[in-house]
Design an enzyme around this catalytic site. Structure first.
Site, PDB file in Angstrom:
ATOM      1  N   ARG A  68     -76.156  13.673 -48.110  1.00  0.00           N
ATOM      2  CA  ARG A  68     -75.982  13.448 -46.682  1.00  0.00           C
ATOM      3  C   ARG A  68     -77.316  13.134 -46.029  1.00  0.00           C
ATOM      4  O   ARG A  68     -78.379  13.322 -46.595  1.00  0.00           O
ATOM      5  CB  ARG A  68     -75.395  14.709 -46.030  1.00  0.00           C
ATOM      6  CG  ARG A  68     -73.927  14.990 -46.369  1.00  0.00           C
ATOM      7  CD  ARG A  68     -72.983  14.101 -45.599  1.00  0.00           C
ATOM      8  NE  ARG A  68     -73.422  13.945 -44.223  1.00  0.00           N
ATOM      9  CZ  ARG A  68     -73.288  14.865 -43.277  1.00  0.00           C
ATOM     10  NH1 ARG A  68     -72.736  16.021 -43.547  1.00  0.00           N
ATOM     11  NH2 ARG A  68     -73.703  14.630 -42.054  1.00  0.00           N
ATOM     12  N   CYS A  85     -56.110  11.195 -41.124  1.00  0.00           N
ATOM     13  CA  CYS A  85     -56.639  11.990 -42.235  1.00  0.00           C
ATOM     14  C   CYS A  85     -57.738  11.227 -42.958  1.00  0.00           C
ATOM     15  O   CYS A  85     -57.603  10.030 -43.221  1.00  0.00           O
ATOM     16  CB  CYS A  85     -55.512  12.314 -43.212  1.00  0.00           C
ATOM     17  SG  CYS A  85     -56.050  13.054 -44.759  1.00  0.00           S
ATOM     18  N   ARG A 124     -81.684  10.143 -47.362  1.00  0.00           N
ATOM     19  CA  ARG A 124     -80.936  10.089 -48.623  1.00  0.00           C
ATOM     20  C   ARG A 124     -81.763   9.441 -49.732  1.00  0.00           C
ATOM     21  O   ARG A 124     -81.753   9.903 -50.870  1.00  0.00           O
ATOM     22  CB  ARG A 124     -79.629   9.329 -48.414  1.00  0.00           C
ATOM     23  CG  ARG A 124     -78.553  10.176 -47.736  1.00  0.00           C
ATOM     24  CD  ARG A 124     -77.259   9.417 -47.579  1.00  0.00           C
ATOM     25  NE  ARG A 124     -77.316   8.459 -46.484  1.00  0.00           N
ATOM     26  CZ  ARG A 124     -76.747   7.265 -46.494  1.00  0.00           C
ATOM     27  NH1 ARG A 124     -76.100   6.846 -47.557  1.00  0.00           N
ATOM     28  NH2 ARG A 124     -76.832   6.474 -45.448  1.00  0.00           N
ATOM     29  N   LYS A 130     -68.050   0.933 -39.330  1.00  0.00           N
ATOM     30  CA  LYS A 130     -67.286   1.762 -40.268  1.00  0.00           C
ATOM     31  C   LYS A 130     -67.253   3.233 -39.835  1.00  0.00           C
ATOM     32  O   LYS A 130     -66.421   4.002 -40.307  1.00  0.00           O
ATOM     33  CB  LYS A 130     -67.845   1.641 -41.688  1.00  0.00           C
ATOM     34  CG  LYS A 130     -69.217   2.240 -41.917  1.00  0.00           C
ATOM     35  CD  LYS A 130     -69.679   1.989 -43.348  1.00  0.00           C
ATOM     36  CE  LYS A 130     -71.070   2.516 -43.623  1.00  0.00           C
ATOM     37  NZ  LYS A 130     -71.171   3.964 -43.633  1.00  0.00           N
ATOM     38  N   ASP A 131     -68.169   3.632 -38.938  1.00  0.00           N
ATOM     39  CA  ASP A 131     -68.184   5.016 -38.441  1.00  0.00           C
ATOM     40  C   ASP A 131     -67.246   5.236 -37.260  1.00  0.00           C
ATOM     41  O   ASP A 131     -67.040   6.379 -36.838  1.00  0.00           O
ATOM     42  CB  ASP A 131     -69.606   5.397 -37.983  1.00  0.00           C
ATOM     43  CG  ASP A 131     -70.598   5.453 -39.127  1.00  0.00           C
ATOM     44  OD1 ASP A 131     -70.169   5.656 -40.280  1.00  0.00           O
ATOM     45  OD2 ASP A 131     -71.808   5.280 -38.867  1.00  0.00           O
ATOM     46  N   ARG A 173     -64.522   7.901 -50.525  1.00  0.00           N
ATOM     47  CA  ARG A 173     -64.130   6.577 -51.052  1.00  0.00           C
ATOM     48  C   ARG A 173     -64.993   6.189 -52.245  1.00  0.00           C
ATOM     49  O   ARG A 173     -64.482   5.773 -53.299  1.00  0.00           O
ATOM     50  CB  ARG A 173     -64.261   5.527 -49.934  1.00  0.00           C
ATOM     51  CG  ARG A 173     -64.040   4.091 -50.400  1.00  0.00           C
ATOM     52  CD  ARG A 173     -64.419   3.108 -49.293  1.00  0.00           C
ATOM     53  NE  ARG A 173     -65.809   3.242 -48.897  1.00  0.00           N
ATOM     54  CZ  ARG A 173     -66.835   2.671 -49.535  1.00  0.00           C
ATOM     55  NH1 ARG A 173     -66.617   1.926 -50.606  1.00  0.00           N
ATOM     56  NH2 ARG A 173     -68.065   2.830 -49.106  1.00  0.00           N
ATOM     57  N   ARG A 174     -66.317   6.323 -52.110  1.00  0.00           N
ATOM     58  CA  ARG A 174     -67.209   5.967 -53.214  1.00  0.00           C
ATOM     59  C   ARG A 174     -67.010   6.899 -54.401  1.00  0.00           C
ATOM     60  O   ARG A 174     -66.992   6.475 -55.551  1.00  0.00           O
ATOM     61  CB  ARG A 174     -68.669   6.006 -52.733  1.00  0.00           C
ATOM     62  CG  ARG A 174     -69.013   4.891 -51.756  1.00  0.00           C
ATOM     63  CD  ARG A 174     -70.363   5.104 -51.117  1.00  0.00           C
ATOM     64  NE  ARG A 174     -70.690   4.007 -50.200  1.00  0.00           N
ATOM     65  CZ  ARG A 174     -71.501   4.116 -49.166  1.00  0.00           C
ATOM     66  NH1 ARG A 174     -72.074   5.283 -48.889  1.00  0.00           N
ATOM     67  NH2 ARG A 174     -71.750   3.077 -48.395  1.00  0.00           N
TER      68      ARG A 174
END
Length: 304
Positions: free
Chosen positions: A143, A234, A149, A80-81, A125-126
């Site tokens: 972060r 974007c 975290r 996902k990164d 998104r979250r």
């Protein structure tokens, strides 16, 4: 096989777990490997939300450079990164079998859900999906790597924080109090691991074919195609999840405004035999519904 495969990875506990997983699988196939950890820009700059940094592939760029300079042979990433367009000369060589793709809510009790509360996440998104469901809540930025975290959440007066389930499961950090957010659409390719190498490195490409999981490759490919078609470079609140169940492919994709008030959603159930172009087609449906205008709004808001 006397050649040693040099595996590049970020140096967080989760990234090292992923790299060790790849190393162990390759060694079982008879390949000799060594790990070369590096610190990515995204791990160093922790006082700004990711979208403010304006860098594509903030967690992968350092390894891309090492790969192109031939300081490493392969790089292991949380898929996902990884930007939807890889650097010239770099190819996706394997996608490992996917872990849990879902998000989870780590909390100190759920009494706050129907009143005011503070939820921590560094993900647009979250944040957008949470505010769409719980508009009274405040979102605070969070972060750092998974360990950082979690520790920060424990020491702050926040009600909850959102994490990827796979990350906590893989390094055995699931806390006592958490809830799986089955209603939240994950990031495209969440829970999957991608291994990349140079296009002309036939030795490593051949070695990595044994690690590839075809179903995960198909599903993440559709999700990333959906993302690429929508985003146009974007950062935006975009979620996508494709799953193969029997002969059917199930898909859900969303695009939201930054404040979560607007949402465009597509749900599909189709035959899984020929998935080419699905992600692009379903993203275009959202763009035609009004998603194109929303993407322009998001770009303008993030550029301010």
């Amino acid at each position: 096989m006397n050649r040693v495969i040099r595996i590049g990875t970020r140096d967080s506990e989760l990234a090292l777990w992923q790299a060790h997983t790849v190393k162990n699988k390759l060694e079982k196939e008879g390949y000799e490997c060594e790990l070369l950890p590096v610190k990515a820009t995204g791990d160093i700059i922790l006082d700004q939300p990711l979208y403010e940094l304006g860098i594509t592939g903030i967690f992968t760029k350092t390894l891309d450079v090492a790969l192109l300079k031939k300081e490493i042979d392969i790089a292991v990433h949380s898929m996902k990164d990884v930007p939807t367009s890889l650097p010239k000369g770099v190819v996706q060589a394997a996608v490992l079998k996917r872990g849990n793709p879902r998000d989870i809510l780590v909390h100190k009790g759920l009494d706050f859900l129907n009143e005011e509360g503070v939820v921590a996440t560094g993900s647009l998104r979250r944040k957008a999906q949470w505010l769409h469901r719980y508009p009274l809540h405040e979102i605070t930025d969070l972060r750092g790597n998974v360990n950082t975290r979690l520790q920060k959440f424990r020491t702050q007066p926040w009600n909850a924080a959102i994490f990827a389930a796979a990350g906590l499961e893989r390094i055995d950090l699931l806390p006592d109090h958490f809830t799986t957010l089955n209603w939240m659409v994950p990031a495209p390719a969440q829970g999957a691991m991608m291994v990349v190498c140079l296009e002309d490195n036939t030795f490593c490409r051949e070695a990595l074919t044994t690690l590839n999981d075809e179903q995960t490759e198909i599903c993440t490919g559709i999700e990333r195609e959906f993302l690429k078609t929508l985003e146009g470079g974007c950062t935006a609140p975009i979620g996508a999840l494709a799953e193969i169940k029997g002969e059917k492919l199930h898909f859900e994709g969303v695009l939201l405004s930054l404040d979560g008030q607007k949402i465009f959603r597509v749900r599909k159930e189709v035959e899984s035999a020929h998935p080419e172009g699905f992600g692009q087609s379903w993203a275009k449906e959202i763009l035609e519904q009004g998603g194109d205008e929303l993407m322009q709004e998001i770009k303008q808001q993030l550029e301010k």
